[in-house]
Motif scaffolding. Structure first.
Motif, PDB file in Angstrom:
ATOM      1  N   ASP A  94       0.803  -1.222   0.000  1.00  0.00           N
ATOM      2  CA  ASP A  94       0.000   0.000   0.000  1.00  0.00           C
ATOM      3  C   ASP A  94       0.840   1.279   0.000  1.00  0.00           C
ATOM      4  O   ASP A  94       0.274   2.373  -0.036  1.00  0.00           O
ATOM      5  CB  ASP A  94      -0.920   0.027   1.221  1.00  0.00           C
ATOM      6  CG  ASP A  94      -2.029  -1.002   1.143  1.00  0.00           C
ATOM      7  OD1 ASP A  94      -2.183  -1.625   0.080  1.00  0.00           O
ATOM      8  OD2 ASP A  94      -2.737  -1.201   2.142  1.00  0.00           O
ATOM      9  N   ARG A 137       3.936  -3.336   9.435  1.00  0.00           N
ATOM     10  CA  ARG A 137       3.234  -2.191   8.846  1.00  0.00           C
ATOM     11  C   ARG A 137       4.142  -1.415   7.904  1.00  0.00           C
ATOM     12  O   ARG A 137       3.658  -0.794   6.941  1.00  0.00           O
ATOM     13  CB  ARG A 137       2.699  -1.277   9.959  1.00  0.00           C
ATOM     14  CG  ARG A 137       1.646  -1.945  10.818  1.00  0.00           C
ATOM     15  CD  ARG A 137       0.399  -2.303  10.052  1.00  0.00           C
ATOM     16  NE  ARG A 137      -0.402  -3.306  10.749  1.00  0.00           N
ATOM     17  CZ  ARG A 137      -1.574  -3.748  10.323  1.00  0.00           C
ATOM     18  NH1 ARG A 137      -2.093  -3.288   9.195  1.00  0.00           N
ATOM     19  NH2 ARG A 137      -2.231  -4.680  10.998  1.00  0.00           N
ATOM     20  N   HIS A 194       1.785   0.748   5.266  1.00  0.00           N
ATOM     21  CA  HIS A 194       0.797   1.573   5.958  1.00  0.00           C
ATOM     22  C   HIS A 194       1.491   2.767   6.618  1.00  0.00           C
ATOM     23  O   HIS A 194       1.509   2.901   7.840  1.00  0.00           O
ATOM     24  CB  HIS A 194       0.049   0.738   7.000  1.00  0.00           C
ATOM     25  CG  HIS A 194      -0.861  -0.271   6.401  1.00  0.00           C
ATOM     26  ND1 HIS A 194      -1.518  -1.241   7.138  1.00  0.00           N
ATOM     27  CD2 HIS A 194      -1.246  -0.488   5.109  1.00  0.00           C
ATOM     28  CE1 HIS A 194      -2.252  -1.994   6.338  1.00  0.00           C
ATOM     29  NE2 HIS A 194      -2.100  -1.558   5.105  1.00  0.00           N
ATOM     30  N   SER A 242      -5.529   8.871   8.748  1.00  0.00           N
ATOM     31  CA  SER A 242      -6.390   7.835   8.175  1.00  0.00           C
ATOM     32  C   SER A 242      -7.483   7.514   9.176  1.00  0.00           C
ATOM     33  O   SER A 242      -7.339   7.797  10.373  1.00  0.00           O
ATOM     34  CB  SER A 242      -5.574   6.574   7.839  1.00  0.00           C
ATOM     35  OG  SER A 242      -5.165   5.912   9.019  1.00  0.00           O
ATOM     36  N   ARG A 281      -4.381  -3.668  13.375  1.00  0.00           N
ATOM     37  CA  ARG A 281      -3.910  -2.278  13.383  1.00  0.00           C
ATOM     38  C   ARG A 281      -4.004  -1.670  14.772  1.00  0.00           C
ATOM     39  O   ARG A 281      -3.193  -0.825  15.153  1.00  0.00           O
ATOM     40  CB  ARG A 281      -4.740  -1.434  12.408  1.00  0.00           C
ATOM     41  CG  ARG A 281      -4.500  -1.744  10.951  1.00  0.00           C
ATOM     42  CD  ARG A 281      -5.347  -0.873  10.050  1.00  0.00           C
ATOM     43  NE  ARG A 281      -6.774  -1.117  10.197  1.00  0.00           N
ATOM     44  CZ  ARG A 281      -7.695  -0.646   9.371  1.00  0.00           C
ATOM     45  NH1 ARG A 281      -7.343   0.100   8.335  1.00  0.00           N
ATOM     46  NH2 ARG A 281      -8.970  -0.915   9.549  1.00  0.00           N
TER      47      ARG A 281
END
Length: 519
Positions: free
Chosen positions: A32, A119, A124, A165, A325
């Protein structure tokens, strides 16, 4: 003075151990994590006004604004290195009630752990920025909890950093309520709501946003790691759903043994905190947030039916789908417990050499048992350059007078291009071009498809299967089509290409206009 310098230098040492190879020229593209030379600020989807669920709000907008003065390659390096340095510096500040050795041990665990490693590889970065802000937020909120009045920027700025986010915004809000306490959190909660308004408003603007495919619960469920099951993975800040981003060292016996040692040290710290001392108040303030984070992380694995109902029916419930998360909420508490536990162990080692040995081992052990976080996550994170043809294609898109949005084909979310050394990445074309782009938000996990939420993407997928796909795409408001020639599935596009007008054609990428009339 020497101790202070060591404390200031250690976060930099850890950050450079991880990020040194990423400082070379180019972009690190991993899952991502997609940075482009220039994210166009005029694109509606950057502001959450496109058809897709606004998962990258406001992080994309922040990047687009920053790109007005900072090129994408430099911005990415500042974000990655700066996040790790600031995380370490914040942890040192949060643990300043302990001795230097205990501070360093707790700080090492806060930075050098599976959560950060996983992550980072999965890309992320907004979540990592939020993670960086947590210890700074804890420091300021502890002052508020104790009746103090820290300067506004000391808690507003880290709280804003958590709001890049939706999921990280929730993490920040939960933490401030936990640390400030119910009696003193009203003002902080109001600010938390305010800084999270960009994604909240964008979410309400999308019908059905946050209502997700219940199949995603199983796909995103916490995975066992280190031979200690799902609970063990969670308590060691691991368990991400994507097995491909897990450090290889997490499969070794050393990882299992380290977790047992880690929990023993934390247990000692908890006992000391229970009896009083410098750890007591931080532990009391952080336990509620840690309990929430652990519960959210585990619910998809142990009570999947309940979470399936939530993500399918409750608006915004999709935020809980990737529960791992929320393990970020455990990290500040664990750092405090490690520091407290190491203080106990070092205090019982009466001889100077034994005491320093305990401290050195405590500081370096997390690095030693997970060495594959170093050097770009064991070589997984290496900068690459976009092909020259991509810039030519971007110019062709910018110069085109065709009305409508842009579609990138083949119509799949992820790529593994040869120019990225075959590493998987979310299709960079979704952000690269200066026009709103329709992307496929379906996700394939272990061969199973988790349906996306973008109704327009579904309509475009149906249009591609029509007898006259060009006319169907025009009816859906598509004016330009970009084809990535090295992606799987381009051989199926010959019939569509014949009905489009070529604007730019290269060996790796091509741009076509969709004619206003069907042929």
């Amino acid at each position: 003075m020497g101790r202070r310098r060591l404390g200031n230098a250690w976060p930099w040492v850890m950050a450079l151990l991880v990020c040194a190879p990423m400082l070379a020229s180019g972009y690190v593209l991993s899952y991502d994590m997609v940075f482009v030379p220039r994210l166009d600020i005029t694109r509606p989807d950057v502001w959450g006004l496109g058809s897709a669920t606004p998962r990258a709000v406001p992080s994309d907008a922040v990047v687009a604004v920053a790109n007005l003065v900072v090129p994408g390659w430099l911005l990415q390096k500042v974000v990655l290195v700066g996040s790790l340095v600031a995380a370490g510096a914040g942890a040192m500040r949060m643990l300043n009630r302990f001795g230097l050795g205990a501070q360093l041990a707790g700080t090492t665990w806060f930075v050098w752990n599976p959560y950060v490693a996983e992550r980072l590889v999965i890309g992320h970065w907004p979540l990592l920025v939020a993670y960086t802000a947590l210890p700074w937020l804890v420091v300021a909120c502890l002052e508020i909890r104790e009746g103090g009045a820290p300067r506004w920027w000391r808690w507003v700025l880290p709280l804003a950093a958590t709001a890049l986010s939706p999921a990280s915004g929730v993490i920040g809000a939960v933490l401030v309520v936990s640390v400030c306490g119910w009696r003193r959190c009203s003002r902080v909660v109001l600010v938390a709501v305010a800084v999270n308004l960009p994604w909240i408003v964008a979410g309400f603007a999308h019908a059905g946003a946050g209502r997700s495919d219940p199949a995603g619960v199983a796909a995103f469920a916490l995975r066992p790691e280190a031979g200690l099951g799902r609970l063990g993975a969670a308590l060691s800040l691991g368990g991400i759903w994507n097995a491909d981003v897990v450090p290889d060292s997490r499969d070794l016996l050393t990882a299992t043994l380290f977790c047992l040692v880690l929990w023993t040290v934390m247990a000692l710290g908890a006992v000391v905190a229970w009896r009083g001392g410098p750890a007591r108040e931080p532990v009391r303030a952080l336990v509620p947030a840690a309990v929430v984070g652990l519960a959210v992380a585990l619910v998809g694995a142990y009570v999947p039916a309940a979470l399936e109902w939530v993500v399918e029916v409750v608006p915004g419930g999709g935020l809980l789908r990737d529960g791992a998360r929320y393990l970020a909420l455990l990290a500040p508490l664990q750092a405090v417990l490690v520091a407290a536990g190491v203080t106990v162990l070092a205090g019982r080692a009466r001889a100077g050499f034994a005491r320093w040995s305990v401290l050195v081992v405590a500081v370096l052990l997390p690095v030693a048992v997970m060495p594959d976080l170093a050097w770009g996550a064991g070589g997984r994170l290496q900068p690459v350059s976009y092909p020259a043809e991509w810039e030519q294609a971007r110019d062709a898109v910018a110069d085109s007078e065709a009305s409508g949005d842009l579609l990138v084909l083949p119509f799949s979310a992820f790529r593994a291009p040869a120019w990225n050394d075959g590493r998987v990445v979310l299709d960079p074309a979704g952000r690269y071009f200066p026009r709103e782009t329709v992307v496929n938000d379906d996700l394939v996990v272990s061969g199973s498809v988790v349906a996306g939420e973008d109704e327009r993407a579904r309509a475009v997928a149906r249009a591609l299967s029509e007898e006259d796909p060009a006319a169907a795409l025009r009816a859906e408001g598509i004016g330009l089509v970009v084809v990535e020639e090295d992606a799987y599935g381009t051989d199926d596009l010959d019939a569509l290409r014949a009905a489009l007008d070529p604007v730019f054609t290269g060996d790796e990428i091509a741009v076509y206009e969709v004619p206003p009339d069907s042929r």
